[in-house]
Design a protein around this motif. Structure first.
Motif, PDB file in Angstrom:
ATOM      1  N   LYS B   4       2.981  -9.783 -21.376  1.00  0.00           N
ATOM      2  CA  LYS B   4       3.055  -8.717 -20.376  1.00  0.00           C
ATOM      3  C   LYS B   4       2.042  -8.938 -19.264  1.00  0.00           C
ATOM      4  O   LYS B   4       0.972  -9.492 -19.494  1.00  0.00           O
ATOM      5  CB  LYS B   4       2.720  -7.378 -21.046  1.00  0.00           C
ATOM      6  CG  LYS B   4       3.872  -6.709 -21.722  1.00  0.00           C
ATOM      7  CD  LYS B   4       3.388  -5.342 -22.170  1.00  0.00           C
ATOM      8  CE  LYS B   4       4.414  -4.622 -22.995  1.00  0.00           C
ATOM      9  NZ  LYS B   4       3.856  -3.378 -23.524  1.00  0.00           N
ATOM     10  N   ILE B   5       2.384  -8.444 -18.109  1.00  0.00           N
ATOM     11  CA  ILE B   5       1.446  -8.476 -16.994  1.00  0.00           C
ATOM     12  C   ILE B   5       0.519  -7.278 -17.139  1.00  0.00           C
ATOM     13  O   ILE B   5       0.963  -6.194 -17.510  1.00  0.00           O
ATOM     14  CB  ILE B   5       2.207  -8.388 -15.655  1.00  0.00           C
ATOM     15  CG1 ILE B   5       2.928  -9.706 -15.401  1.00  0.00           C
ATOM     16  CG2 ILE B   5       1.280  -8.059 -14.499  1.00  0.00           C
ATOM     17  CD1 ILE B   5       3.762  -9.685 -14.161  1.00  0.00           C
ATOM     18  N   VAL B   7      -0.811  -4.358 -15.793  1.00  0.00           N
ATOM     19  CA  VAL B   7      -0.406  -3.549 -14.631  1.00  0.00           C
ATOM     20  C   VAL B   7      -1.596  -3.067 -13.803  1.00  0.00           C
ATOM     21  O   VAL B   7      -1.454  -2.719 -12.637  1.00  0.00           O
ATOM     22  CB  VAL B   7       0.484  -2.335 -15.018  1.00  0.00           C
ATOM     23  CG1 VAL B   7       1.892  -2.783 -15.319  1.00  0.00           C
ATOM     24  CG2 VAL B   7      -0.109  -1.565 -16.168  1.00  0.00           C
ATOM     25  N   LEU B  10      -2.260  -5.962 -11.022  1.00  0.00           N
ATOM     26  CA  LEU B  10      -1.024  -6.498 -10.439  1.00  0.00           C
ATOM     27  C   LEU B  10      -1.253  -7.383  -9.220  1.00  0.00           C
ATOM     28  O   LEU B  10      -0.667  -8.451  -9.109  1.00  0.00           O
ATOM     29  CB  LEU B  10      -0.096  -5.345 -10.027  1.00  0.00           C
ATOM     30  CG  LEU B  10       0.866  -4.826 -11.091  1.00  0.00           C
ATOM     31  CD1 LEU B  10       1.779  -3.777 -10.490  1.00  0.00           C
ATOM     32  CD2 LEU B  10       1.707  -5.953 -11.677  1.00  0.00           C
ATOM     33  N   SER B  13      -2.591 -10.804 -10.177  1.00  0.00           N
ATOM     34  CA  SER B  13      -1.546 -11.611 -10.827  1.00  0.00           C
ATOM     35  C   SER B  13      -0.533 -12.094  -9.808  1.00  0.00           C
ATOM     36  O   SER B  13      -0.069 -13.240  -9.870  1.00  0.00           O
ATOM     37  CB  SER B  13      -0.820 -10.793 -11.882  1.00  0.00           C
ATOM     38  OG  SER B  13      -1.704 -10.355 -12.845  1.00  0.00           O
ATOM     39  N   CYS B  14      -0.206 -11.213  -8.870  1.00  0.00           N
ATOM     40  CA  CYS B  14       0.779 -11.550  -7.840  1.00  0.00           C
ATOM     41  C   CYS B  14       0.243 -12.687  -6.953  1.00  0.00           C
ATOM     42  O   CYS B  14       0.931 -13.682  -6.725  1.00  0.00           O
ATOM     43  CB  CYS B  14       1.079 -10.304  -7.010  1.00  0.00           C
ATOM     44  SG  CYS B  14       2.223 -10.614  -5.672  1.00  0.00           S
ATOM     45  N   GLU B  97       6.590 -13.669 -17.270  1.00  0.00           N
ATOM     46  CA  GLU B  97       5.946 -12.353 -17.295  1.00  0.00           C
ATOM     47  C   GLU B  97       6.432 -11.482 -16.134  1.00  0.00           C
ATOM     48  O   GLU B  97       6.722 -10.306 -16.300  1.00  0.00           O
ATOM     49  CB  GLU B  97       4.424 -12.515 -17.214  1.00  0.00           C
ATOM     50  CG  GLU B  97       3.804 -13.033 -18.490  1.00  0.00           C
ATOM     51  CD  GLU B  97       2.326 -13.372 -18.326  1.00  0.00           C
ATOM     52  OE1 GLU B  97       1.714 -13.762 -19.329  1.00  0.00           O
ATOM     53  OE2 GLU B  97       1.794 -13.252 -17.200  1.00  0.00           O
ATOM     54  N   TRP B  98       6.509 -12.112 -14.939  1.00  0.00           N
ATOM     55  CA  TRP B  98       6.948 -11.357 -13.765  1.00  0.00           C
ATOM     56  C   TRP B  98       8.418 -10.957 -13.863  1.00  0.00           C
ATOM     57  O   TRP B  98       8.789  -9.850 -13.482  1.00  0.00           O
ATOM     58  CB  TRP B  98       6.695 -12.160 -12.480  1.00  0.00           C
ATOM     59  CG  TRP B  98       5.296 -11.936 -11.989  1.00  0.00           C
ATOM     60  CD1 TRP B  98       4.224 -12.731 -12.232  1.00  0.00           C
ATOM     61  CD2 TRP B  98       4.821 -10.825 -11.233  1.00  0.00           C
ATOM     62  NE1 TRP B  98       3.097 -12.198 -11.661  1.00  0.00           N
ATOM     63  CE2 TRP B  98       3.425 -11.024 -11.034  1.00  0.00           C
ATOM     64  CE3 TRP B  98       5.411  -9.696 -10.692  1.00  0.00           C
ATOM     65  CZ2 TRP B  98       2.636 -10.119 -10.333  1.00  0.00           C
ATOM     66  CZ3 TRP B  98       4.622  -8.799  -9.982  1.00  0.00           C
ATOM     67  CH2 TRP B  98       3.253  -9.016  -9.809  1.00  0.00           C
ATOM     68  N   PHE B 101       8.572  -8.111 -16.073  1.00  0.00           N
ATOM     69  CA  PHE B 101       8.031  -6.928 -15.385  1.00  0.00           C
ATOM     70  C   PHE B 101       9.107  -6.291 -14.493  1.00  0.00           C
ATOM     71  O   PHE B 101       9.324  -5.080 -14.523  1.00  0.00           O
ATOM     72  CB  PHE B 101       6.810  -7.355 -14.562  1.00  0.00           C
ATOM     73  CG  PHE B 101       6.270  -6.295 -13.652  1.00  0.00           C
ATOM     74  CD1 PHE B 101       5.489  -5.261 -14.155  1.00  0.00           C
ATOM     75  CD2 PHE B 101       6.544  -6.317 -12.288  1.00  0.00           C
ATOM     76  CE1 PHE B 101       4.985  -4.282 -13.307  1.00  0.00           C
ATOM     77  CE2 PHE B 101       6.050  -5.336 -11.448  1.00  0.00           C
ATOM     78  CZ  PHE B 101       5.269  -4.321 -11.958  1.00  0.00           C
ATOM     79  N   HIS B 104      11.919  -4.521 -16.429  1.00  0.00           N
ATOM     80  CA  HIS B 104      11.538  -3.188 -16.895  1.00  0.00           C
ATOM     81  C   HIS B 104      11.416  -2.193 -15.741  1.00  0.00           C
ATOM     82  O   HIS B 104      11.779  -1.032 -15.872  1.00  0.00           O
ATOM     83  CB  HIS B 104      10.227  -3.252 -17.688  1.00  0.00           C
ATOM     84  CG  HIS B 104      10.384  -3.915 -19.014  1.00  0.00           C
ATOM     85  ND1 HIS B 104      10.199  -5.263 -19.191  1.00  0.00           N
ATOM     86  CD2 HIS B 104      10.751  -3.418 -20.225  1.00  0.00           C
ATOM     87  CE1 HIS B 104      10.426  -5.579 -20.443  1.00  0.00           C
ATOM     88  NE2 HIS B 104      10.774  -4.468 -21.103  1.00  0.00           N
ATOM     89  N   LEU B 105      10.917  -2.693 -14.621  1.00  0.00           N
ATOM     90  CA  LEU B 105      10.748  -1.823 -13.451  1.00  0.00           C
ATOM     91  C   LEU B 105      12.105  -1.350 -12.925  1.00  0.00           C
ATOM     92  O   LEU B 105      12.321  -0.163 -12.662  1.00  0.00           O
ATOM     93  CB  LEU B 105       9.987  -2.586 -12.358  1.00  0.00           C
ATOM     94  CG  LEU B 105       9.576  -1.778 -11.147  1.00  0.00           C
ATOM     95  CD1 LEU B 105       8.423  -0.837 -11.489  1.00  0.00           C
ATOM     96  CD2 LEU B 105       9.134  -2.710 -10.015  1.00  0.00           C
TER      97      LEU B 105
END
Lengths: 262, 111
Positions: B4-5, B7, B10, B13-14, B97-98, B101, B104-105
């Motif tokens: 998982k990232i 959150v 963010l 990570s981005c 991971e992204w 993410f 789920h988003l």
């Protein structure tokens, strides 16, 4: 490089809490990016002033960004020290330096006591020991400033290295003076001994005692000279390591200056 | 367990995946990287140098990218960065991971 950009680079340099040569290398990297950015912006039609303004904006670092950059190169010890308040930090440093001096003094003293250095010593051997302790202390303190505190200036970087070189020179002089002093103390005995050796008569009891005392003198001198030479070698080693390290730092800084000035 | 990232992290990570993805196409120096990012994203992503340098140096320290100094035709020394094999693996992991993410988003936003 343009005046404004040089000014900006100096500003970044003043804010960056990084050790050398990492700092100079990073500044060199930034200078390269700044210059290319300037060339691209001016060739795309921007005026010099506009390009400078744009670059100064884009190359502005916030305190947190500078801290983040510095943190990349922090050692575990530096991270630990960074958590202390400045008052506690300076008190800690003072205690640390006194402790280092005591440990260096104790270890050197113990080593030379074991090698019966002080049993046959004179004033010059004490000066030699003091020089060694000073050189080791300066060396450790310099390493602390270079790698932990990192708040040194290029212009004052070599101050204490001169002291190490002076200590080395003093130790060499002391080694020679110890030799002279010891030779002077035994000279009358040596003259008598040389007469005994030349004489065809068999060696008397007094002659044998003289031989023994000269042999003992030789051993004493050997112990003193060997220890002083060990001290000298240690000081030369310290000087060599420090000089090499500082040369790298200066080289990185000079390289940066040359690149930025063109 | 699903990767998982974080959150709460963010942005970092981005930025990290953007830099690694750009370097996977070829070696770049800081300025080229910033320029390439703007160009390829149609100016959507615009990193300041205050973000780029700490990130690049951190990734270099972690062994995901490698910096190499080179002298250009103008006699200026430039530091070029390239992706290492560890960086390539990290990039693949980050991509997963992204994607997870976004999945789920979108499930929440689209639902």
């Amino acid at each position: 490089m343009e005046q404004e950009l040089r000014k900006k680079l100096r500003e970044i340099s003043g804010q960056l809490k990084l050790s050398e040569p990492v700092k100079s290398r990073l500044l060199l990297e930034i200078a390269g990016d700044m210059e290319e950015s300037w060339l691209n912006l001016t060739s795309s039609g921007m005026t010099t002033k506009e390009a400078e303004k744009e670059i100064c904006e884009r190359f502005s670092f916030s305190e947190s960004e500078l801290a983040e950059l510095a943190e990349v190169y922090l050692s575990p010890v530096q991270r630990l020290l960074g958590r202390l308040s400045s008052n506690l930090h300076s008190r800690f440093e003072k205690i640390l330096f006194v402790l280092v001096l005591m440990v260096v003094g104790f270890l050197s003293g113990r080593y030379f006591l074991r090698s019966s250095f002080f049993a046959h010593s004179n004033i010059f051997s004490y000066i030699g020991t003091l020089c060694l302790i000073t050189a080791i202390y300066v060396f450790l303190k310099k390493l602390y400033v270079l790698y932990v505190r990192r708040d040194f200036e290029i212009t004052t970087l070599r101050y204490s290295v001169g002291l190490v070189a002076f200590c080395g020179l003093m130790t060499a002089v002391c080694s020679f003076l110890v030799l002279l002093d010891k030779v002077a103390s035994i000279a009358p005995k040596l003259i008598i001994l040389s007469r005994t050796v030349i004489s065809p008569q068999p060696l008397t009891e007094a002659g044998k005692n003289l031989w023994t005392s000269v042999m003992e003198w030789g051993l004493e001198l050997g112990v003193l000279e060997i220890n002083l030479l060990i001290m000298l070698m240690l000081i030369i080693f310290i000087w060599f390591v420090l000089d090499d390290r500082l040369q790298r730092i200066e080289q990185a800084s000079t390289e940066l200056l040359l690149q930025v000035k063109t | 367990m699903e990767n998982k990232i974080n959150v709460n992290d963010l942005a970092r990570s981005c930025n990290e995946i953007l830099v690694l993805a750009l370097l996977s196409k070829g070696r770049l120096h800081g300025y080229q990287l910033a320029l390439e990012l703007e160009k390829r994203s149609g100016n959507y992503f615009r990193l300041t140098y205050g973000t780029i340098y700490p990130l690049m140096h951190k990734l270099e320290k972690q062994g995901y990218i490698k910096g190499e100094w080179e002298v250009e035709e103008t006699q200026r020394k430039r530091k070029f960065y390239k992706l290492t094999s560890a960086g390539q693996k990290h990039l693949e992991k980050s991509k997963m991971e992204w994607l997870g993410f976004f999945e789920h988003l979108v499930a929440i936003l689209g639902g």
